[in-house]
Design an enzyme around this catalytic site. Structure first.
Site, short mmCIF file in Angstrom:
data_model
loop_
_atom_site.label_atom_id
_atom_site.label_comp_id
_atom_site.label_asym_id
_atom_site.label_seq_id
_atom_site.Cartn_x
_atom_site.Cartn_y
_atom_site.Cartn_z
CG LEU A 128 -1.82 -1.07 1.49
CD1 LEU A 128 -2.74 -0.98 2.67
CD2 LEU A 128 -2.98 -1.01 0.15
CG ASP A 129 0.59 4.18 -3.01
OD1 ASP A 129 1.38 3.74 -3.51
OD2 ASP A 129 -0.38 4.49 -3.69
#
Length: 289
Positions: A128-129
């Site tokens: 996930l960013d």
């Protein structure tokens, strides 16, 4: 997971033929931990003889009780001998970059599993960013990581995000399909040419809107880097706070993207696992809730 025996065979040979993503050492661990049952009875001997018509069942190891978060920014939702499913806060990296030595979800969980056994390791399945919050899964062996990644589409039944975007999409729901490729400047962009990128398919549905923003339910059919962010820009409604992909507003002071639901088939037990992370209050706050 239940397996039917069709001929007389040694248990270890049978398991190696059926559990192709497991090494002999992995299978010995299953036997040692009492997870192998023959006709309902636990068997720990690898050379146990099986007869045609018997049923071999692999039961899940008793789940580790979810612990307090290893440190600020991450909370364990599920853990067993094979997987850890966590909830990550916005602002925390999934894994280290070349630019620094700051805390990451990977590092925290690596330290966590080593408290149980110094030989334990953790393997990242997907990312996930930094500014994306929500549910993500890690593997406890390379075999399980490879198994999850190879079946990420078919066995991952739900990958649902919540996106707060600028404006009001018209139509309010639909599907975006393109081929994504990355430039040398690490900008991902869409192409209609299948020879110029990886196929990416995103489904979206508007949950609520006001004059300035819309809250979207976004489901991934594929999982490409920055897929939602690029496709929302393509739609003309960038994710708020996403200056890289066209956003001019940042009411949340973070990226308006949250990994809401993750549902997958367990690679060993075949049980269905589904975990949901609460939608951040800030996302609803722009609608006065």
């Amino acid at each position: 997971m239940k397996l039917q025996v069709t001929e007389e065979i040694e248990l270890m040979v049978f398991l190696l033929s059926k559990l192709t993503h497991h090494s002999r050492t992995n299978i010995k661990s299953l036997l040692r931990d009492g997870q192998i049952h023959v006709d309902g009875r636990s068997v720990t001997q690898f050379n146990h003889r099986l007869a045609a018509g018997q049923t071999v069942e692999i039961s899940p190891k008793k789940s580790v009780k979810p612990a307090q978060r290893p440190t600020k920014g991450i909370r364990i939702l599920f853990e067993d001998a094979y997987l850890i499913i966590v909830e990550k806060e916005a602002g925390l990296l999934s894994i280290a970059t070349d630019k620094g030595d700051e805390p990451t979800a990977y590092r925290m969980l690596s330290e966590h599993v080593k408290t149980q056994d110094p030989k334990n390791k953790i393997f990242i399945v997907h990312r996930l960013d930094r500014d994306t919050s929500g549910v993500m899964v890690f593997a406890k062996s390379e075999d399980i990581k490879n198994k999850l990644q190879s079946t990420w589409g078919p066995d991952t039944k739900e990958r649902t995000y919540i996106a707060l975007v600028e404006g009001k999409p018209n139509p309010p729901q639909g599907t975006i399909r393109s081929y994504l490729q990355e430039s040398k400047a690490t900008i991902v962009y869409s192409s209609k040419n299948p020879e110029r990128g990886q196929l990416a398919i995103t489904h979206y549905e508007t949950l609520q809107s006001n004059a300035h923003f819309s809250l979207l339910k976004v489901e991934l059919e594929t999982g490409r880097k920055n897929q939602i962010r690029v496709h929302m820009q393509d739609l003309g409604h960038s994710v708020v706070g996403d200056k890289k992909y066209g956003s001019s507003q940042n009411p949340l002071h973070r990226l308006g993207l949250h990994a809401w639901v993750l549902g997958l088939t367990h690679p060993v037990t075949n049980n269905y696992l589904r975990y949901e992370s609460k939608i951040p209050a800030k996302f609803l706050g722009v609608f006065g809730k």
